[in-house]
Scaffold this motif. Structure first.
Motif, PDB file in Angstrom:
ATOM      1  N   ALA A 141       0.804  -1.221   0.000  1.00  0.00           N
ATOM      2  CA  ALA A 141       0.000   0.000   0.000  1.00  0.00           C
ATOM      3  C   ALA A 141       0.838   1.272   0.000  1.00  0.00           C
ATOM      4  N   VAL A 142       2.086   1.198   0.442  1.00  0.00           N
ATOM      5  CA  VAL A 142       2.897   2.415   0.543  1.00  0.00           C
ATOM      6  C   VAL A 142       3.991   2.482  -0.513  1.00  0.00           C
ATOM      7  N   ARG A 143       4.002   1.544  -1.397  1.00  0.00           N
ATOM      8  CA  ARG A 143       5.055   1.533  -2.420  1.00  0.00           C
ATOM      9  C   ARG A 143       4.856   2.649  -3.446  1.00  0.00           C
ATOM     10  N   ARG A 144       5.983   3.148  -3.941  1.00  0.00           N
ATOM     11  CA  ARG A 144       5.989   4.077  -5.080  1.00  0.00           C
ATOM     12  C   ARG A 144       6.787   3.397  -6.196  1.00  0.00           C
ATOM     13  N   ASP A 145       6.135   2.429  -6.796  1.00  0.00           N
ATOM     14  CA  ASP A 145       6.775   1.546  -7.775  1.00  0.00           C
ATOM     15  C   ASP A 145       6.728   2.194  -9.164  1.00  0.00           C
ATOM     16  N   ALA A 146       7.894   2.617  -9.648  1.00  0.00           N
ATOM     17  CA  ALA A 146       7.957   3.313 -10.936  1.00  0.00           C
ATOM     18  C   ALA A 146       7.574   2.396 -12.093  1.00  0.00           C
ATOM     19  N   LEU A 147       7.861   1.108 -11.968  1.00  0.00           N
ATOM     20  CA  LEU A 147       7.550   0.190 -13.062  1.00  0.00           C
ATOM     21  C   LEU A 147       6.049  -0.070 -13.163  1.00  0.00           C
ATOM     22  N   VAL A 148       5.381  -0.169 -12.024  1.00  0.00           N
ATOM     23  CA  VAL A 148       3.930  -0.342 -12.058  1.00  0.00           C
ATOM     24  C   VAL A 148       3.273   0.875 -12.708  1.00  0.00           C
ATOM     25  N   GLY A 149       3.735   2.065 -12.333  1.00  0.00           N
ATOM     26  CA  GLY A 149       3.190   3.275 -12.956  1.00  0.00           C
ATOM     27  C   GLY A 149       3.489   3.321 -14.442  1.00  0.00           C
ATOM     28  N   ALA A 150       4.722   2.971 -14.816  1.00  0.00           N
ATOM     29  CA  ALA A 150       5.095   2.976 -16.230  1.00  0.00           C
ATOM     30  C   ALA A 150       4.270   1.976 -17.025  1.00  0.00           C
ATOM     31  N   SER A 151       3.973   0.834 -16.412  1.00  0.00           N
ATOM     32  CA  SER A 151       3.183  -0.177 -17.125  1.00  0.00           C
ATOM     33  C   SER A 151       1.779   0.339 -17.429  1.00  0.00           C
ATOM     34  N   ARG A 152       1.212   1.105 -16.505  1.00  0.00           N
ATOM     35  CA  ARG A 152      -0.093   1.708 -16.760  1.00  0.00           C
ATOM     36  C   ARG A 152      -0.009   2.739 -17.886  1.00  0.00           C
ATOM     37  N   MET A 153       1.079   3.499 -17.910  1.00  0.00           N
ATOM     38  CA  MET A 153       1.268   4.487 -18.971  1.00  0.00           C
ATOM     39  C   MET A 153       1.427   3.807 -20.336  1.00  0.00           C
ATOM     40  N   ILE A 154       2.138   2.689 -20.343  1.00  0.00           N
ATOM     41  CA  ILE A 154       2.333   1.949 -21.593  1.00  0.00           C
ATOM     42  C   ILE A 154       0.993   1.415 -22.103  1.00  0.00           C
ATOM     43  N   GLN A 155       0.151   0.969 -21.202  1.00  0.00           N
ATOM     44  CA  GLN A 155      -1.190   0.551 -21.594  1.00  0.00           C
ATOM     45  C   GLN A 155      -1.962   1.712 -22.224  1.00  0.00           C
TER      46      GLN A 155
END
Length: 409
Positions: A232-246
Motif C-alpha cells: 500500500a505504501v510503495r511508489r513503484d515506478a515500473l507499475v506506474g510505467a506499465s499503466r502508462m504503456i497501456q
C-alpha cells in the motif's frame, strides 16, 4: 520506353552478394552504421559504381554520391538511393533494395547507351536506421539542413563512441560540402507492411509519409526492499510505467484508422529482482498521416501520464525527442511513378508510407517520390524479411522510367 527494362536477375544477384556482408544465422543482416561491416558494404557499393563508370564523392557525414554524367552536367542531378545500414536483426532488403535498384538503373542506362540530359546520381545515406546512433535518418537530415552537422557528428552509441570518429575510422568521413541542388529524388523501398501483398499489387505509388512523434518518458518513484515494504505504501515506478504503456496502446486504438502507437524501448532501474523499481525510462512512437490527430494523441499521452503519476505518488517527465509532420510528395514525381507503373502494365495502388524514410527529409529540399513493392507477410526489421524477385524487378522498372522522365525533361 517500355522496351528498356532493368535486369531483374542482375539486381537479385547484387542484393544477394551484398547480403553476405553481415549475414546472420536466420538469413538476415546486421550492418550497424559506421561499423566495420558497414564499411564493407560501402566499399562493395563504391567498387560497383566505379565499374559502372560513376564518379564517387563522400560528404562530411558519410553520405556517398555516385554520379553518372549527363549531357548537361551543370544541371542538378536526378537522384535515387536509400541506405545500407541495418537493424541489429535486420533483413536483406530494407534500404539496400533502394540503393541497388538505383545502381541497376545506372547499369541499364549504360547497357542501352542512353545519355540523359541531366546527370543521374545514386546515394547511400548514413545511419537511416537510427539503431546504433539516434535519431534515425541522420545523413539525409544533415543534407537537408534538418540537423546541424556538428551535432550529428557528436552523437554517441551505447559505448560512448562518436559517429564522426567512427566514420573517420572506417574511411567514410568525406570532404564534399553538405547539401546541393537536386532536380528530383526517388526512393524505391519494400513496403514494410502488409497492404500491397494483401491487395495483390506489385507496385505502390507512395503519395506521402505519415507524421511521427517520438517521446522519451521518465518515471521516478522510490527504490525500496521488496520484502519489508508493504504494497500500500510503495511508489513503484515500473507499475506506474506499465499503466502508462497501456495508455499508449489505448491511444493508438482510439485514433483509428491509421494511428500507430508503440513502446519499443524500456529501461528499469536498479533492475534488481528484490528491489522495487525507483526509475523507469521508456520511448514512445506515435504515427499518423493527419497532423491534427497527432497533436490530439500528444495531448492524450501527456494527460494520461500526469494522471497516473499523481494517483501513484510518482514523478513523470514526458519530452518530445523527435518530430516531423506528415509529408506529401511532389505531384510531378508521383505522376512519373504512376506513369511508369502504367507503361509496364503493373497493377498498382496509391499508398501512404507508415515508416520514416530518407525521402521524407529529401522532400524538404527537392521534388520527391517513392515506389513501394510488397514484402512477404508485411514483415521488416526482422531477419526473415523477404521479397519476390519479380516484385523487386517491377519496382526497378518503375524507378527507371520515373528517373528517365525527370532526367530528360
Amino acid at each position: 520506353m517500355k522496351n528498356i527494362q532493368i535486369s531483374g536477375d542482375r539486381l537479385w544477384d547484387s542484393l544477394m552478394e551484398m547480403a553476405k556482408i553481415g549475414a546472420t544465422e536466420k538469413g538476415g543482416n546486421c550492418r550497424l552504421a559506421a561499423s566495420d561491416l558497414d564499411k564493407q558494404g560501402r566499399d562493395l557499393f563504391v567498387r560497383w559504381c566505379k565499374e559502372a563508370g560513376c564518379t564517387v564523392t563522400v560528404d562530411r557525414i558519410g553520405n556517398i554520391f555516385a554520379r553518372r554524367p549527363g549531357k548537361n552536367n551543370d544541371l542538378p542531378p536526378v537522384m535515387t538511393g536509400s541506405h545500407l545500414d541495418t537493424q541489429p536483426t535486420g533483413g536483406r532488403f530494407d534500404g539496400v533494395y533502394g540503393v541497388l535498384a538505383g545502381l541497376e538503373v545506372v547499369r541499364t542506362l549504360n547497357d542501352a547507351g542512353i545519355e540523359t540530359e541531366a546527370p543521374v546520381e545514386v546515394v547511400v545515406w548514413t545511419n537511416e536506421e537510427g539503431s546504433r546512433f539516434s535519431p534515425a535518418m541522420m545523413g539525409s537530415g544533415v543534407f537537408a539542413g534538418v540537423f546541424p552537422l556538428e551535432e550529428i557528428q557528436a552523437k554517441q552509441d551505447i559505448d560512448g563512441l562518436k559517429l564522426g570518429d567512427e566514420l573517420r575510422r572506417i574511411g567514410y568521413e568525406g570532404t564534399a560540402p553538405m547539401g546541393k541542388p537536386v532536380k528530383a529524388y526517388f526512393e524505391a523501398h519494400i513496403e514494410q507492411g502488409p497492404i500491397l501483398e494483401a491487395e495483390k499489387k506489385p507496385v505502390g505509388i507512395v503519395t506521402g509519409a505519415q507524421g511521427q512523434r517520438w517521446y522519451e518518458v521518465t518515471v521516478v518513484g522510490q527504490e525500496a526492499h521488496a520484502g519489508p515494504t508493504p504494497m500500500a505504501v510503495r511508489r513503484d515506478a515500473l507499475v506506474g510505467a506499465s499503466r502508462m504503456i497501456q495508455e499508449v496502446n489505448r491511444i493508438g486504438l482510439a485514433n483509428q484508422p491509421y494511428a500507430c502507437a508503440t513502446v519499443g524501448f524500456l529501461q528499469v532501474s536498479p533492475n534488481s529482482r528484490n528491489v522495487i523499481p525507483g526509475r523507469v525510462f521508456f520511448a514512445v512512437d506515435f504515427r499518423h498521416p493527419d497532423d491534427a490527430v497527432l497533436t490530439k494523441m500528444d495531448k492524450e499521452l501527456r494527460e494520461a501520464c500526469a494522471k497516473i503519476a499523481a494517483e501513484a505518488g510518482l514523478e513523470v517527465e514526458v519530452s518530445e525527442f523527435w518530430y516531423f509532420p506528415p509529408t506529401p510528395f511532389d505531384e510531378k514525381c508521383v505522376a512519373a511513378v504512376r506513369e511508369g507503373a502504367k507503361l509496364y502494365g503493373y497493377d498498382n495502388m496509391e499508398i501512404v508510407s507508415g515508416a520514416g524514410h530518407d525521402a521524407v527529409y529529401m522532400a524538404k529540399v527537392a521534388p520527391t517520390g517513392m515506389i513501394f513493392v510488397p514484402c512477404e507477410g508485411g514483415i521488416s526489421h526482422n531477419e526473415i524479411e523477404n521479397a519476390d524477385p519479380k516484385d523487386l524487378e517491377a519496382g526497378g522498372n518503375v524507378l527507371l522510367h520515373a528517373m528517365l522522365e525527370r532526367a530528360q525533361g
